[in-house]
Design a protein around this motif. Structure first.
Motif, PDB file in Angstrom:
ATOM      1  N   ILE A 276      44.974  41.180 -22.479  1.00 61.43           N
ATOM      2  CA  ILE A 276      46.128  40.578 -21.816  1.00 61.43           C
ATOM      3  C   ILE A 276      45.945  39.070 -21.749  1.00 61.43           C
ATOM      4  O   ILE A 276      44.864  38.576 -21.443  1.00 61.43           O
ATOM      5  CB  ILE A 276      46.376  41.180 -20.410  1.00 61.43           C
ATOM      6  CG1 ILE A 276      47.684  40.612 -19.844  1.00 61.43           C
ATOM      7  CG2 ILE A 276      45.201  40.939 -19.463  1.00 61.43           C
ATOM      8  CD1 ILE A 276      48.225  41.383 -18.644  1.00 61.43           C
ATOM      9  N   ALA A 277      47.009  38.345 -22.088  1.00 60.26           N
ATOM     10  CA  ALA A 277      47.008  36.880 -21.970  1.00 60.26           C
ATOM     11  C   ALA A 277      48.203  36.503 -21.107  1.00 60.26           C
ATOM     12  O   ALA A 277      48.148  36.590 -19.885  1.00 60.26           O
ATOM     13  CB  ALA A 277      47.046  36.227 -23.349  1.00 60.26           C
TER      14      ALA A 277
ATOM     15  N   THR B 123      53.710  38.786 -20.587  1.00 63.72           N
ATOM     16  CA  THR B 123      55.143  38.887 -20.323  1.00 63.72           C
ATOM     17  C   THR B 123      55.789  40.112 -20.960  1.00 63.72           C
ATOM     18  O   THR B 123      56.752  40.654 -20.427  1.00 63.72           O
ATOM     19  CB  THR B 123      55.884  37.628 -20.811  1.00 63.72           C
ATOM     20  OG1 THR B 123      55.520  37.363 -22.160  1.00 63.72           O
ATOM     21  CG2 THR B 123      55.539  36.428 -19.960  1.00 63.72           C
TER      22      THR B 123
ATOM     23  N   LEU C  97      53.188  43.622 -19.523  1.00 63.01           N
ATOM     24  CA  LEU C  97      53.405  44.087 -18.141  1.00 63.01           C
ATOM     25  C   LEU C  97      54.777  44.726 -17.977  1.00 63.01           C
ATOM     26  O   LEU C  97      54.936  45.708 -17.243  1.00 63.01           O
ATOM     27  CB  LEU C  97      53.217  42.939 -17.150  1.00 63.01           C
ATOM     28  CG  LEU C  97      51.770  42.489 -16.970  1.00 63.01           C
ATOM     29  CD1 LEU C  97      51.710  41.213 -16.145  1.00 63.01           C
ATOM     30  CD2 LEU C  97      50.936  43.584 -16.317  1.00 63.01           C
ATOM     31  N   ASP C  98      55.769  44.183 -18.666  1.00 61.30           N
ATOM     32  CA  ASP C  98      57.102  44.787 -18.650  1.00 61.30           C
ATOM     33  C   ASP C  98      57.008  46.228 -19.152  1.00 61.30           C
ATOM     34  O   ASP C  98      57.518  47.165 -18.522  1.00 61.30           O
ATOM     35  CB  ASP C  98      58.025  43.941 -19.548  1.00 61.30           C
ATOM     36  CG  ASP C  98      59.468  44.396 -19.513  1.00 61.30           C
ATOM     37  OD1 ASP C  98      59.877  44.999 -18.506  1.00 61.30           O
ATOM     38  OD2 ASP C  98      60.192  44.134 -20.489  1.00 61.30           O
TER      39      ASP C  98
ATOM     40  N   LYS D  91      55.159  48.537 -16.674  1.00 62.60           N
ATOM     41  CA  LYS D  91      55.982  48.966 -15.544  1.00 62.60           C
ATOM     42  C   LYS D  91      56.836  50.169 -15.925  1.00 62.60           C
ATOM     43  O   LYS D  91      57.114  51.035 -15.098  1.00 62.60           O
ATOM     44  CB  LYS D  91      56.888  47.812 -15.080  1.00 62.60           C
ATOM     45  CG  LYS D  91      56.132  46.703 -14.370  1.00 62.60           C
ATOM     46  CD  LYS D  91      57.081  45.619 -13.891  1.00 62.60           C
ATOM     47  CE  LYS D  91      56.282  44.513 -13.215  1.00 62.60           C
ATOM     48  NZ  LYS D  91      57.125  43.581 -12.463  1.00 62.60           N
ATOM     49  N   LEU D  92      57.267  50.193 -17.172  1.00 64.76           N
ATOM     50  CA  LEU D  92      58.097  51.301 -17.648  1.00 64.76           C
ATOM     51  C   LEU D  92      57.250  52.474 -18.148  1.00 64.76           C
ATOM     52  O   LEU D  92      57.789  53.499 -18.565  1.00 64.76           O
ATOM     53  CB  LEU D  92      59.012  50.795 -18.767  1.00 64.76           C
ATOM     54  CG  LEU D  92      60.009  49.709 -18.349  1.00 64.76           C
ATOM     55  CD1 LEU D  92      60.591  48.998 -19.559  1.00 64.76           C
ATOM     56  CD2 LEU D  92      61.109  50.311 -17.492  1.00 64.76           C
TER      57      LEU D  92
ATOM     58  N   ALA E  68      63.685  33.729 -25.664  1.00 62.51           N
ATOM     59  CA  ALA E  68      63.305  33.966 -24.263  1.00 62.51           C
ATOM     60  C   ALA E  68      63.882  32.906 -23.327  1.00 62.51           C
ATOM     61  O   ALA E  68      64.940  32.341 -23.592  1.00 62.51           O
ATOM     62  CB  ALA E  68      61.785  34.069 -24.124  1.00 62.51           C
ATOM     63  N   SER E  69      63.180  32.668 -22.205  1.00 60.96           N
ATOM     64  CA  SER E  69      63.609  31.677 -21.212  1.00 60.96           C
ATOM     65  C   SER E  69      62.465  30.696 -21.008  1.00 60.96           C
ATOM     66  O   SER E  69      61.330  30.943 -21.433  1.00 60.96           O
ATOM     67  CB  SER E  69      63.924  32.376 -19.887  1.00 60.96           C
ATOM     68  OG  SER E  69      62.736  32.907 -19.335  1.00 60.96           O
ATOM     69  N   GLY E  70      62.750  29.593 -20.321  1.00 60.61           N
ATOM     70  CA  GLY E  70      61.704  28.614 -20.051  1.00 60.61           C
ATOM     71  C   GLY E  70      60.513  29.223 -19.321  1.00 60.61           C
ATOM     72  O   GLY E  70      59.357  28.936 -19.638  1.00 60.61           O
ATOM     73  N   GLN E  71      60.806  30.077 -18.332  1.00 58.08           N
ATOM     74  CA  GLN E  71      59.720  30.705 -17.577  1.00 58.08           C
ATOM     75  C   GLN E  71      58.826  31.553 -18.491  1.00 58.08           C
ATOM     76  O   GLN E  71      57.603  31.537 -18.389  1.00 58.08           O
ATOM     77  CB  GLN E  71      60.283  31.605 -16.473  1.00 58.08           C
ATOM     78  CG  GLN E  71      60.949  30.863 -15.331  1.00 58.08           C
ATOM     79  CD  GLN E  71      62.447  30.763 -15.505  1.00 58.08           C
ATOM     80  OE1 GLN E  71      62.941  30.504 -16.604  1.00 58.08           O
ATOM     81  NE2 GLN E  71      63.189  30.955 -14.435  1.00 58.08           N
ATOM     82  N   LEU E  72      59.450  32.338 -19.354  1.00 58.15           N
ATOM     83  CA  LEU E  72      58.675  33.219 -20.231  1.00 58.15           C
ATOM     84  C   LEU E  72      57.880  32.404 -21.249  1.00 58.15           C
ATOM     85  O   LEU E  72      56.724  32.710 -21.537  1.00 58.15           O
ATOM     86  CB  LEU E  72      59.604  34.207 -20.944  1.00 58.15           C
ATOM     87  CG  LEU E  72      60.234  35.257 -20.022  1.00 58.15           C
ATOM     88  CD1 LEU E  72      61.346  36.003 -20.756  1.00 58.15           C
ATOM     89  CD2 LEU E  72      59.194  36.238 -19.517  1.00 58.15           C
ATOM     90  N   ARG E  73      58.496  31.354 -21.786  1.00 51.76           N
ATOM     91  CA  ARG E  73      57.800  30.537 -22.784  1.00 51.76           C
ATOM     92  C   ARG E  73      56.600  29.804 -22.182  1.00 51.76           C
ATOM     93  O   ARG E  73      55.661  29.464 -22.886  1.00 51.76           O
ATOM     94  CB  ARG E  73      58.769  29.526 -23.413  1.00 51.76           C
ATOM     95  CG  ARG E  73      59.855  30.166 -24.264  1.00 51.76           C
ATOM     96  CD  ARG E  73      60.591  29.139 -25.109  1.00 51.76           C
ATOM     97  NE  ARG E  73      61.303  28.155 -24.329  1.00 51.76           N
ATOM     98  CZ  ARG E  73      62.585  28.259 -23.947  1.00 51.76           C
ATOM     99  NH1 ARG E  73      63.293  29.321 -24.285  1.00 51.76           N
ATOM    100  NH2 ARG E  73      63.153  27.291 -23.251  1.00 51.76           N
ATOM    101  N   ASN E  74      56.638  29.545 -20.876  1.00 55.35           N
ATOM    102  CA  ASN E  74      55.489  28.906 -20.225  1.00 55.35           C
ATOM    103  C   ASN E  74      54.298  29.853 -20.133  1.00 55.35           C
ATOM    104  O   ASN E  74      53.162  29.411 -19.994  1.00 55.35           O
ATOM    105  CB  ASN E  74      55.861  28.443 -18.814  1.00 55.35           C
ATOM    106  CG  ASN E  74      56.659  27.159 -18.827  1.00 55.35           C
ATOM    107  OD1 ASN E  74      56.652  26.427 -19.821  1.00 55.35           O
ATOM    108  ND2 ASN E  74      57.339  26.878 -17.726  1.00 55.35           N
ATOM    109  N   LYS E  75      54.527  31.127 -20.173  1.00 55.44           N
ATOM    110  CA  LYS E  75      53.458  32.128 -20.051  1.00 55.44           C
ATOM    111  C   LYS E  75      53.075  32.716 -21.402  1.00 55.44           C
ATOM    112  O   LYS E  75      51.908  32.978 -21.674  1.00 55.44           O
ATOM    113  CB  LYS E  75      53.949  33.264 -19.138  1.00 55.44           C
ATOM    114  CG  LYS E  75      53.476  33.147 -17.713  1.00 55.44           C
ATOM    115  CD  LYS E  75      52.079  33.690 -17.616  1.00 55.44           C
ATOM    116  CE  LYS E  75      51.368  33.246 -16.376  1.00 55.44           C
ATOM    117  NZ  LYS E  75      49.926  33.167 -16.606  1.00 55.44           N
TER     118      LYS E  75
END
Lengths: 318, 215
Positions: free
Chosen positions: A28-29, A32, A35-36, A39-40, A99-106
C-alpha cells in the motif's frame, strides 16, 4: 472491510522480502484505489505492507537525457515537475485530466499503473464478474456497457484499463522498473505491462505475485506538441469514454495512444504510420473491434477525438 | 497511553471483546493480530499504536488497522468538523490538509499518518478568529446546508497553495506560464468537492476574493 495485519518497511528489498513471506499481502502506498476496493471487500488482503517509507519518492535525470520517476512520486508532484511540464507535457496533461486534486495528492506513480477497472459489474459484488471471481461469468455482456471496451477485449471480460497517466506513458515508451520477491530487479516496457484479458481477466499486469514497481523511466524527450484530449460524460472528475495522448509535429505526424477503449493504453504502429490521416489512423486503432450495441459509438469517437487533436497540433484552433 | 473513548455508535460487538486488555507488547511499525470470537467464528482483528498530530496537538491512539484517518478524527478524537459523505473518495466532504496537501481522509489509513501534520477545519480558524477562507465563504454565501463546507474550505485553502506552487490543472492552457487563480481554474480544481445545494458559484467567488482576484 476485512481485518488485516500491517507492516511498515523501509526499503524495496524489505518490501520484497515481506511480500515473499505472506501470500495474502498487498503493498500500500497512496491507497486511494486499494482502500476503496477493500471497503467493498472486492480486495481483501490479510496483510498490508506500507511501502511509503522506501525512499522511492524522487525524480532524477537519467544518463541519456530522460527521467527516472520513483514509484512513490505522487500524481501531483509528477504533473507539476518542471522538467515534466517542459519536456513531457503529454504526461502532465494526462495526469491532471484524471481523478480530483485530493486523489492526485495521494495517488502514486506505481499505484496509478495498478489501478483497477471501473466496470460497474466488477464493483457490484452481487453480479457475476470473471475478473473479481474467476470463471463466474460476465454480467457486462448484455448489461450496461457504455463505458466499456471495444478492442483487445475477450469473451470473458470487456472491461477497460481506466487510467490516464499510463496512456501518456505508452506514447512516451516508458519503461517500468521492478523488484521481485527474490530481490532481483527487472524492467518491463509499458507496452507489455498491462495484459489483454484473454481467459484470465483477473491477471491484469505482467507483475509476478509480490513483485513491486520501483520506478518508471522516461526516454529522452521527443520534442513536438504534447496533447491529451479526454472525452467524458462530465467535464471534470470522470473516467474517459475515449482519450487520446499525442506527441505530434506541426504536420500532425508522430505518435498517438488511446485510452478508455481497451484493457490497456491502446497504441498501434499502423496508426502512427497513418498520421496525419485521422480516419486511417482511427481505422488502424479500432481494427477488429467488437463493441456492444451501447458502446459502438466509441469507434466514431476515436476518429473524431483524433481529428480534434490533429487539428490542434496543426494550430487550426486554440 | 491516552486514548479517548469510542462513540457508542462506533463500537461493533466484534471489536468489543478484542479491544479489552490489549495495549503492551507491540512492535514498532507492525500491528499485532489476535482472534476475537463472534457468531460467525474467529476472525483476526489487528490493532496498532499510532501518534497523530492534529492541528498542532499530539494524540496517542491504538487503532484497529482498518481505521481510516476520517474515522480516527471523528470517532476516536471526537473532532466532528470533518464530515463523512460517500466514504469512497468521490464527494470530498472528508477533505483535510496533511503536510500542506489536501487529501480525502476517508481513503487513507490512520496508521499511515504517524508523524504527519494534519490540519482539519477546526485548525484553520475559530468562530472568533476565522481563517480568511472561512470569512470569505460567509461573506459570499458559499454554502447552504453546510455539510460539505469543511471539506470545501480545506480544499479551497489548499487549491490556492497549489496554484501558487505551479501545479497545473486540466484547464491550464500554458504549462510553462505561472498558474492563474481564475474562475475556471477554481471550478476545475474544486471538482473533487461535491455540493448538493449547488453553492459552486459562490464558492468560486469566495476563493477568488481570497486569491485577490475578481471572479
Amino acid at each position: 472491510m476485512k481485518p488485516f495485519t500491517f507492516e511498515r518497511v523501509s526499503s524495496p528489498a524489505q518490501a520484497a522480502a515481506a511480500a515473499a513471506k505472506s501470500r495474502g499481502a498487498r503493498f500500500i502506498a497512496g491507497g486511494t484505489n486499494l482502500l476503496d476496493l477493500m471497503k467493498l471487500e472486492i480486495e481483501a488482503p490479510t496483510h498490508l505492507i506500507d511501502v511509503t517509507q522506501t525512499g522511492l519518492g524522487e525524480i532524477s535525470a537519467t544518463g541519456d537525457g530522460g527521467l527516472r520517476i520513483g514509484a512513490l512520486v505522487t500524481n501531483t508532484a509528477l504533473a507539476a515537475h518542471e522538467r515534466v511540464k517542459r519536456d513531457y507535457g503529454v504526461l502532465s496533461r494526462a495526469i491532471v485530466a484524471g481523478a480530483s486534486g485530493q486523489l492526485r495528492n495521494k495517488a502514486t506513480t506505481g499505484g496509478n499503473l495498478l489501478q483497477r477497472t471501473r466496470c460497474p459489474y466488477f464493483y457490484d459484488t452481487n453480479m457475476a464478474c470473471n475478473k473479481r471471481v474467476p470463471e463466474s461469468g460476465c454480467s457486462a455482456r448484455g448489461g450496461v456497457s457504455r463505458q466499456l471496451g471495444i478492442v483487445g477485449v475477450s469473451e470473458a471480460c470487456i472491461a477497460t484499463y481506466p487510467g490516464d497517466m499510463a496512456v501518456a506513458l505508452r506514447v512516451l515508451d516508458a519503461v517500468v522498473e521492478t523488484v521481485r520477491p527474490d530481490g532481483s530487479a527487472r524492467t518491463i516496457p509499458i507496452a507489455e505491462f498491462h495484459r489483454l484479458w484473454g481467459d484470465t481477466p483477473h491477471i491484469e499486469t505482467a507483475l509476478e505475485p509480490g513483485e513491486m514497481i520501483t520506478a518508471v523511466v522516461l526516454p529522452a524527450p521527443l520534442g513536438g506538441t504534447h496533447l491529451y484530449h479526454k472525452v467524458r460524460d462530465r467535464r471534470s472528475y470522470a473516467f474517459a469514454l475515449v482519450s487520446v495522448a499525442a506527441v505530434l509535429d506541426a504536420e500532425g505526424r508522430g505518435r498517438v495512444a488511446v485510452g478508455g477503449i481497451a484493457p490497456r493504453p491502446w497504441r498501434v504502429e499502423a496508426a502512427d504510420a497513418a498520421l496525419p490521416d485521422a480516419a486511417a489512423a482511427a481505422r488502424a486503432l479500432t481494427q477488429g473491434a467488437s463493441p456492444t450495441d451501447q458502446n459502438a459509438f466509441k469507434i466514431a469517437l476515436v476518429e473524431r477525438t483524433l481529428a480534434g487533436v490533429l487539428a490542434k497540433a496543426r494550430g487550426e484552433f486554440a | 497511553m491516552d486514548e479517548p473513548g469510542y462513540f457508542a455508535v462506533s463500537r461493533r460487538g466484534v471489536l468489543q471483546s478484542g479491544a479489552a486488555g490489549f495495549a503492551a507488547g507491540t512492535v514498532p511499525g507492525a500491528s499485532v493480530a489476535f482472534a476475537a470470537e463472534n457468531k460467525a467464528g474467529a476472525i483476526a482483528v489487528s490493532r496498532m499504536p499510532v501518534r497523530l498530530e492534529v492541528n498542532g496537538e499530539g494524540h496517542d491512539l491504538t487503532l484497529d488497522t482498518r481505521t481510516t484517518l476520517l474515522d480516527a478524527l471523528r470517532e476516536h478524537l471526537h473532532m466532528t468538523g470533518t464530515k463523512k459523505g460517500c466514504d469512497h473518495g468521490q464527494c470530498g466532504a472528508c477533505t483535510v490538509i496533511v503536510n500542506g496537501e489536501r487529501i480525502n481522509s476517508c481513503l487513507s489509513l490512520a496508521v499511515m499518518h504517524e508523524g504527519d501534520a494534519i490540519t482539519t477545519i477546526e485548525g484553520l480558524g475559530t468562530p472568533e478568529a476565522m481563517h480568511p477562507m472561512q470569512a470569505a465563504f460567509v461573506k459570499h454565501d458559499g454554502y447552504q446546508c453546510g455539510y460539505c463546507t469543511p471539506g470545501q474550505i480545506c480544499s479551497a485553502v489548499a487549491v490556492l497553495k497549489e496554484i501558487a506552487a505551479g501545479v497545473p490543472s486540466h484547464v491550464t492552457e500554458d504549462l510553462g506560464a505561472p498558474m492563474q487563480a481564475s474562475n475556471m481554474e477554481m471550478r476545475e480544481r474544486m471538482s473533487g468537492n461535491i455540493c448538493r445545494c449547488g453553492a459552486y458559484s459562490n464558492i468560486a467567488e469566495a476563493m477568488a476574493q481570497v486569491a485577490g482576484e475578481s471572479a
